[in-house]
Design an enzyme around this catalytic site. Structure first.
Site, mmCIF file in Angstrom:
data_model
loop_
_atom_site.group_PDB
_atom_site.id
_atom_site.type_symbol
_atom_site.label_atom_id
_atom_site.label_comp_id
_atom_site.label_asym_id
_atom_site.label_seq_id
_atom_site.Cartn_x
_atom_site.Cartn_y
_atom_site.Cartn_z
ATOM 1 N N GLY A 23 -5.006 -2.218 13.099
ATOM 2 C CA GLY A 23 -3.263 -2.118 13.548
ATOM 3 C C GLY A 23 -2.602 -0.796 13.242
ATOM 4 C CE LYS A 45 -0.293 1.323 5.575
ATOM 5 N NZ LYS A 45 0.352 1.066 5.438
ATOM 6 C CG ASP A 139 7.763 -3.231 5.906
ATOM 7 O OD1 ASP A 139 8.610 -4.322 5.957
ATOM 8 O OD2 ASP A 139 6.776 -2.199 6.175
#
Length: 391
Positions: A23, A45, A139
């Site tokens: 993603g 990431k 977040d």
């Protein structure tokens, strides 16, 4: 040549071989990779190339990664290491099997009350621990929450993004102002839109939005533009939860609304307090509601049904299976249903034509959570739906 999402697959980053794209977030792209030195799957990431040239952001990226790595809690994703190859900066994390809460809500709408309580318990424990270490998530949203086997919750991206004031919106719900990631508008607290800093109370607000969404199947301020979303958070009251989910009580609604108070000092001051209050009222709301895993059955298109019993029920073409489906498109040992009394999941056993839940094909041998009205298809022809008897 600049490497993009499509050609990072197959690349070696030091000892990590990237195998698939998972993603994309506001700060980077996430991939599944194989740690060739330790022979295990990991998640990586990679900071996006358009941000990699910003020295201040790279410094912040590393600092926040170090802070997140200092957290040792079973419901917080562990960070293994950070690295750099060529111009690519990356963070290596545990790879978590399961699905995001975002995907679960999209598939099922609002969740059963007892399931919400269990998910919130684990989120509250993770947040309370982090806040005790003076670390703010910044977040919290369903796409950063993984739901694994037996509804085990893993909170991801801890401390990686750093919200700040942003005086202009670019039309993206996941926005960057200058070199500062501001978070995801649908889950941001009012003070973040009006120049205030993100605090632990901002995390509590975001947690309240997530709970609202689990109860209602939608966020309180969806909006078509970032400006509309921010206006809702700062000036408007959320739509009534009682209208969106009539089985709730006014007490439950008030607890969620306290979490979504415009003023930080009037919210719950820690996540555990919020959880305890919500648990008490939700248990009262659901006192007369049968557990969602009670009296379940699989109903085929032709009306035939099989009762789902606690334990493991295999599905396949032969009479060796508890659920026999006599169709050539179904494998001999196609899938199995696992029911532990409080949760329900299905696992594809490496079938020829695949197993699908609500239109999404399962990865073989990876459990997928089910809920009422989940639609299961064995291949493309044989479908059945999880139902609960009224009795």
């Amino acid at each position: 040549m600049e490497k993009t999402e499509s050609n990072l697959v197959g690349l070696m980053l030091d000892q990590y071989e990237i195998s698939s794209f998972i993603g994309k977030g506001g700060m980077g792209e996430v991939y599944k990779a194989r740690d060739t030195a330790l022979n295990r799957d990991v998640a990586i990431k990679v900071i996006t190339s358009k941000l990699a040239c910003e020295a201040a952001l790279i410094k912040r990226f590393k600092r926040e990664a170090h802070m997140a790595a200092s957290l040792e809690h079973s419901n917080i994703i562990p960070i293994y290491t950070i690295g750099m190859q060529d111009t690519m900066h990356y963070i290596v994390m545990r790879y978590v099997n399961g699905e995001t809460l975002r995907n679960l809500i999209n598939c099922t709408g609002h969740l059963p009350l007892k399931r919400i309580v269990e998910i919130l318990r684990q989120l509250a424990e993770a947040l309370s621990y982090a806040h005790s270490k003076n670390i703010i998530h910044r977040d919290i949203k369903p796409s950063n929450i993984m739901i694994g086997h037996n509804d085990f919750v893993t909170l991801m991206d801890f401390g990686i993004s750093k919200p700040s004031q942003c005086n202009s919106f670019d039309g993206s719900m996941d926005a960057t102002c200058a070199d500062i990631l501001v978070g995801t508008f649908e889950y941001m607290a009012p003070e973040q839109f009006t120049g205030g800093p993100a605090t632990s109370s901002s995390d509590i607000y975001a947690l309240g939005v997530v709970v609202y969404e689990m109860l209602a199947g939608r966020v309180p301020f969806p909006g078509l533009t970032p400006v509309a979303v921010s206006h809702g958070h700062v000036y408007e009251q959320p739509p009534s939860l009682l209208n969106l989910n009539p089985q709730l009580s006014a007490e439950t609604e008030q607890i969620v609304l306290q979490c979504l108070n415009k003023h930080p000092d009037q919210r719950y001051q820690n996540a555990s307090e919020f959880y305890s209050a919500l648990k008490a009222t939700i248990m009262m709301d659901g006192a007369t509601e049968p557990a969602w895993t009670d009296n379940l059955k699989l109903v085929l298109d032709d009306g035939q049904f099989y009762k789902i019993k606690p334990g493991v029920m295999k599905i396949g073409r032969t009479d060796e299976n508890e659920i026999m489906v006599n169709d050539q498109g179904v494998s001999r040992y196609h899938a199995e249903i696992r029911h532990n009394g409080s949760s329900l999941e299905i696992i594809d056993l490496g079938s020829t034509n695949g197993t699908f839940v609500n239109g999404q094909q399962l990865t073989a041998h990876i459990p997928r959570q089910l809920s009422r009205d989940s639609k299961i298809c064995l291949g493309m022809k044989i479908c059945m739906i999880v139902k609960q008897d009224d009795a």
